[in-house]
Design an enzyme around this catalytic site. Structure first.
Site, PDB file in Angstrom:
ATOM      1  N   THR A  36      80.442  -3.627  21.843  1.00  0.00           N
ATOM      2  CA  THR A  36      81.284  -4.196  20.797  1.00  0.00           C
ATOM      3  C   THR A  36      81.682  -5.627  21.131  1.00  0.00           C
ATOM      4  OG1 THR A  36      83.456  -3.554  21.689  1.00  0.00           O
ATOM      5  CG2 THR A  36      82.226  -1.875  20.460  1.00  0.00           C
ATOM      6  N   ASN A  87      87.570  -3.134  28.293  1.00  0.00           N
ATOM      7  CA  ASN A  87      87.296  -4.371  29.020  1.00  0.00           C
ATOM      8  C   ASN A  87      87.874  -5.603  28.328  1.00  0.00           C
ATOM      9  OD1 ASN A  87      85.616  -6.286  30.804  1.00  0.00           O
ATOM     10  ND2 ASN A  87      84.812  -6.721  28.755  1.00  0.00           N
ATOM     11  N   SER A 138      91.625  -3.717  34.797  1.00  0.00           N
ATOM     12  CA  SER A 138      92.899  -4.357  35.100  1.00  0.00           C
ATOM     13  C   SER A 138      92.630  -5.583  35.962  1.00  0.00           C
ATOM     14  CB  SER A 138      93.834  -3.349  35.796  1.00  0.00           C
ATOM     15  OG  SER A 138      95.094  -3.934  36.047  1.00  0.00           O
ATOM     16  N   TYR A 152     100.560 -12.789  32.422  1.00  0.00           N
ATOM     17  CA  TYR A 152      99.300 -12.067  32.603  1.00  0.00           C
ATOM     18  C   TYR A 152      99.521 -10.906  33.571  1.00  0.00           C
ATOM     19  CZ  TYR A 152      94.534 -11.002  34.097  1.00  0.00           C
ATOM     20  OH  TYR A 152      93.361 -10.351  34.405  1.00  0.00           O
ATOM     21  N   LYS A 156      98.967  -6.679  33.133  1.00  0.00           N
ATOM     22  CA  LYS A 156      98.153  -5.841  34.021  1.00  0.00           C
ATOM     23  C   LYS A 156      99.009  -4.836  34.799  1.00  0.00           C
ATOM     24  CE  LYS A 156      94.268  -7.553  32.744  1.00  0.00           C
ATOM     25  NZ  LYS A 156      93.343  -6.734  31.918  1.00  0.00           N
ATOM     26  N   THR A 187      83.236 -14.832  35.703  1.00  0.00           N
ATOM     27  CA  THR A 187      83.278 -14.529  34.279  1.00  0.00           C
ATOM     28  C   THR A 187      83.957 -15.699  33.578  1.00  0.00           C
ATOM     29  OG1 THR A 187      85.462 -13.470  34.340  1.00  0.00           O
ATOM     30  CG2 THR A 187      83.548 -12.093  34.889  1.00  0.00           C
TER      31      THR A 187
END
Length: 284
Positions: A36, A87, A138, A152, A156, A187
């Site tokens: 997705t 994710n 996480s 942030y 988490k 990433t």
């Protein structure tokens, strides 16, 4: 394995990063994958790679109607979902005082409430079969906070606590929960996937500001390999005795162990005061 016996993995946020690498690894291993993304064209190549074993769907986890439609479409297409990988997520850089409330709320909507929404939608079929896995991506930042990413961290920490409670509720039903806690990986998290404050406050330049600059400077040069991370996640899900929490990266292990040391230091130093807050035995 025959196609109807092959596990089905449903992954949010497959356009880049962990989601894309995980989907690619699963396709290459012969699994069925629901990939997705907010823009399905971003995952069209995954369909080409896996053929009829891959279903690409439009999904913004903050949109309830899209979430419901995606789960329904995946279930109708493949017959079931075996593994849900939450994710999709974003970052936000700034000191607590510097942070914009709207940006923070948006991050919570994606990182926490979007994750919870997807889990709510998939759990009924996992309960019915008494099997399956929920994988929540996480961060080591869900175990140990640092200047410059406080909000942030808050998302988490929420995911970690929520996931631990979920595990206590669903493990007896045959459903596993896996919390994945990476450190720095190559990433887009430190690049285009994270916004930052617009009006820095000079007093935080040496703390939050320095940390923000450091994280941005690491983007594209982090030690973590997303492909190896994807393989590790698959191994953990497939393990006979899967962990509740999977740390990924040397920095994640060091950070988590450092947090344990910090907790122990305060707990031990203040143990007498802590225990003294109870009624004495025989009183009350």
């Amino acid at each position: 394995m025959a196609d109807h016996d092959t596990p089905v993995w449903f992954i949010t946020g497959c356009s880049t990063g962990f989601g894309r690498e995980l989907a690619t690894a699963l396709i290459d291993k012969g699994y069925r994958v629901v990939a997705t993304a907010r823009n399905p064209e971003d995952v069209a190549d995954l369909v080409t790679r896996g053929g009829d074993r891959v279903l690409a769907l439009k999904l913004d986890v903050t949109e309830r109607a899209q979430a419901e439609a995606a789960v329904a479409a995946a279930t109708e297409h493949f017959g079931r979902i075996d593994v849900l990988v939450n994710n999709a997520g974003i970052g936000y850089f700034g000191a607590i005082e510097e942070s914009d409330e709207d940006e923070v709320r948006r991050m919570f909507e994606i990182n926490v409430f979007g994750l919870a929404r997807m889990t709510h939608l998939v759990l009924p079929q996992l309960r019915a079969r008494r099997s399956g896995t929920i994988v929540n991506i996480s961060s080591v930042g869900g175990l140990r906070a640092s200047a410059g990413v406080g909000y942030y961290n808050a998302t988490k920490f929420a995911v970690d606590g929520w996931s631990e409670a979920l595990a206590a509720e669903v493990n007896p039903l045959g459903i596993h929960v896996l919390i994945v806690a990476p450190s720095g990986f190559r990433t887009d998290w430190a690049g285009r996937s994270a916004n930052e404050i617009e009006q820095p406050i000079a007093d935080y330049a040496d703390t939050a500001g320095a940390r923000r600059t450091q994280i941005r400077g690491w983007s594209g040069a982090q030690p973590g390999d997303p492909r190896r991370a994807a393989a590790a996640i698959i191994d953990a899900v497939e393990a006979e005795d899967p962990p509740l929490r999977l740390l990924l990266g040397k920095a994640a292990l060091a950070g988590a162990r450092g947090k344990i040391d910090l907790l122990k230091k305060d707990f031990d130093a203040w143990a007498e005061v802590t225990e003294g807050a109870d009624f004495p035995e025989g009183e009350g």
